[in-house]
Design an enzyme around this catalytic site. Structure first.
Site, PDB file in Angstrom:
ATOM      1  N   GLU A 128       9.724  -3.596  10.327  1.00  0.00           N
ATOM      2  CA  GLU A 128      10.018  -2.292   9.714  1.00  0.00           C
ATOM      3  C   GLU A 128      10.507  -1.292  10.772  1.00  0.00           C
ATOM      4  OE1 GLU A 128       7.118  -0.698   6.995  1.00  0.00           O
ATOM      5  OE2 GLU A 128       8.146   1.229   6.888  1.00  0.00           O
ATOM      6  N   GLU A 160      -0.762  -5.614   8.764  1.00  0.00           N
ATOM      7  CA  GLU A 160       0.012  -4.886   9.776  1.00  0.00           C
ATOM      8  C   GLU A 160      -0.596  -5.138  11.156  1.00  0.00           C
ATOM      9  OE1 GLU A 160       0.371  -0.730   8.790  1.00  0.00           O
ATOM     10  OE2 GLU A 160       1.181  -1.159   6.800  1.00  0.00           O
ATOM     11  N   ASP A 167       0.843  -1.206   0.000  1.00  0.00           N
ATOM     12  CA  ASP A 167       0.000   0.000   0.000  1.00  0.00           C
ATOM     13  C   ASP A 167       0.879   1.258   0.000  1.00  0.00           C
ATOM     14  OD1 ASP A 167       0.850  -0.159   2.609  1.00  0.00           O
ATOM     15  OD2 ASP A 167      -1.153  -0.122   3.512  1.00  0.00           O
ATOM     16  N   SER A 168       2.207   1.076   0.017  1.00  0.00           N
ATOM     17  CA  SER A 168       3.126   2.203  -0.221  1.00  0.00           C
ATOM     18  C   SER A 168       2.860   2.832  -1.584  1.00  0.00           C
ATOM     19  CB  SER A 168       4.582   1.736  -0.137  1.00  0.00           C
ATOM     20  OG  SER A 168       4.776   0.606  -0.952  1.00  0.00           O
ATOM     21  N   ASP A 186      -0.646  -6.285   0.264  1.00  0.00           N
ATOM     22  CA  ASP A 186      -1.193  -5.717   1.496  1.00  0.00           C
ATOM     23  C   ASP A 186      -2.706  -5.723   1.442  1.00  0.00           C
ATOM     24  OD1 ASP A 186       0.895  -4.866   3.195  1.00  0.00           O
ATOM     25  OD2 ASP A 186       1.336  -3.174   1.879  1.00  0.00           O
ATOM     26  N   LYS A 197      -0.551  -9.605   3.200  1.00  0.00           N
ATOM     27  CA  LYS A 197       0.230  -9.052   4.327  1.00  0.00           C
ATOM     28  C   LYS A 197      -0.676  -8.156   5.165  1.00  0.00           C
ATOM     29  CE  LYS A 197       3.665  -5.872   3.817  1.00  0.00           C
ATOM     30  NZ  LYS A 197       3.132  -4.730   4.582  1.00  0.00           N
TER      31      LYS A 197
HETATM   32  O1  KIV Z   1       3.612  -1.121   1.598  1.00  0.00           O
HETATM   33  C1  KIV Z   1       4.816  -1.453   1.597  1.00  0.00           C
HETATM   34  O2  KIV Z   1       5.566  -1.161   0.660  1.00  0.00           O
HETATM   35  C2  KIV Z   1       5.318  -2.202   2.737  1.00  0.00           C
HETATM   36  C3  KIV Z   1       6.803  -2.387   2.823  1.00  0.00           C
HETATM   37  C4  KIV Z   1       7.441  -1.132   3.282  1.00  0.00           C
HETATM   38  C5  KIV Z   1       7.165  -3.541   3.681  1.00  0.00           C
HETATM   39  O3  KIV Z   1       4.584  -2.592   3.572  1.00  0.00           O
END
Ligand code: KIV
Length: 287
Positions: free
Chosen positions: A184, A117, A45-46, A85, A115
């Site tokens: 992280e 969090e 989600d970056s 994510d 993934k």
């Molecule tokens: O969203 C993302 O790119 C991430 C990485 C920084 C691990 O969660």
């Protein structure tokens, strides 16, 4: 490359082989990174920050990430694991929400794993997904979806009490069935203890060299950005500078008429040319 699966990653950890993971948000990037031998691609989600131009990952929606996941899955080479994510508040409200949203990500996005969090607070959700056959990668430390609760993108686990909580979070995620855990922005000593305490691999970003693998955000790694570069990043390329230089040359060549040149130009065949200029007159040739 043989298929990278959750079992491959476990085996790599056991053998001390490091895991390379990088974010990808589109088809060509996924193809190129796969060609380079990346083990895992993360549809992170970056994307909200490095592609969409937001200051956090919070505005990213499930529809948007499914769209990116679908492109990455089609670009990922045979055998590369694709993880996505679940975005902000698409899994924290109820485990049933998480199930529905993970199902969309796998069916429409085509990814192999999800993934999430969070630590102990998301254990029931991880258990529910894993029981349904959905592989879950955990993510603790600086979890960007909680940036406002942290008061900024700051290193986590600097104090012993906080660091101990991170170790407990990691153990709880492993017990709940997570197949790997992203660490992280935490001190290297804490990442080392977590890595040595877990059977499943840790993937670090800003967590020092002792993790079982590393992950970087593609735009940070490649310098495809005009913005802030985090301290943990090593820019392997200056793509942004190369793009600006090449684009300046393009502007100059368009203005001077040097582009398009003969190699980029198509002409009529001789007989068609004669027939064409018979209608439009010799002066239209402009030679
Ligand atoms: O969203 C993302 O790119 C991430 C990485 C920084 C691990 O969660």
């Amino acid at each position: 490359m043989t298929d990278v699966t959750v079992r491959t990653l476990l085996r790599m950890k056991r053998k001390g082989e490091k895991i390379a993971m990088m974010t990808a948000y589109d088809y060509p990037t996924a193809k190129l990174l796969s060609q380079a031998g990346m083990h895992v691609l993360l549809v992170g989600d970056s994307v909200g920050m490095v592609v969409q131009g937001h200051t956090t990952t919070i505005p990213v929606t499930l529809d948007q990430l499914v769209y990116h996941a679908n492109m990455v899955s089609r670009g990922a080479g045979d055998g590369v694991m694709v993880v996505a994510d679940l975005p902000f508040l698409t899994y924290q409200i109820t485990p049933e929400d998480a199930m529905r949203h993970a199902a969309r990500m796998m069916q429409e996005g085509g990814v192999h794993a999800i993934k999430l969090e969070g630590g102990q607070s998301i254990v029931p959700t991880v258990e529910r997904l894993v029981t349904a056959g959905i592989p879950v990668m955990g993510h603790i430390g600086l979890t960007p979806q909680s940036v406002h609760a942290f008061g900024g993108f700051s290193v986590q686990g600097r104090r012993a009490e906080e660091a101990n909580r991170l170790v407990e979070d990691a153990l709880a995620l492993e017990k709940a069935g997570a197949f790997a855990v992203v660490l992280e922005a935490i001190p290297a000593e804490v990442a080392k203890v977590i890595t040595e305490s877990l059977r499943v691999p840790t993937i670090g970003i800003g967590a020092g060299p002792h993790c079982d693998g590393q992950v970087l955000v593609f735009h940070d790694f490649s310098g495809y950005t005009t913005g802030y570069i985090p301290k943990h990043n090593k820019p392997y390329l200056q793509l942004g500078d190369l793009i600006v230089q090449a684009a300046q040359q393009y502007v100059e060549e368009v203005q001077s008429g040097a582009f398009p040149g003969e190699p980029q130009t198509v002409h009529l065949k001789a007989e068609e040319r004669d027939a064409f200029f018979e209608v439009h007159g010799e002066e239209a040739k402009g030679e």
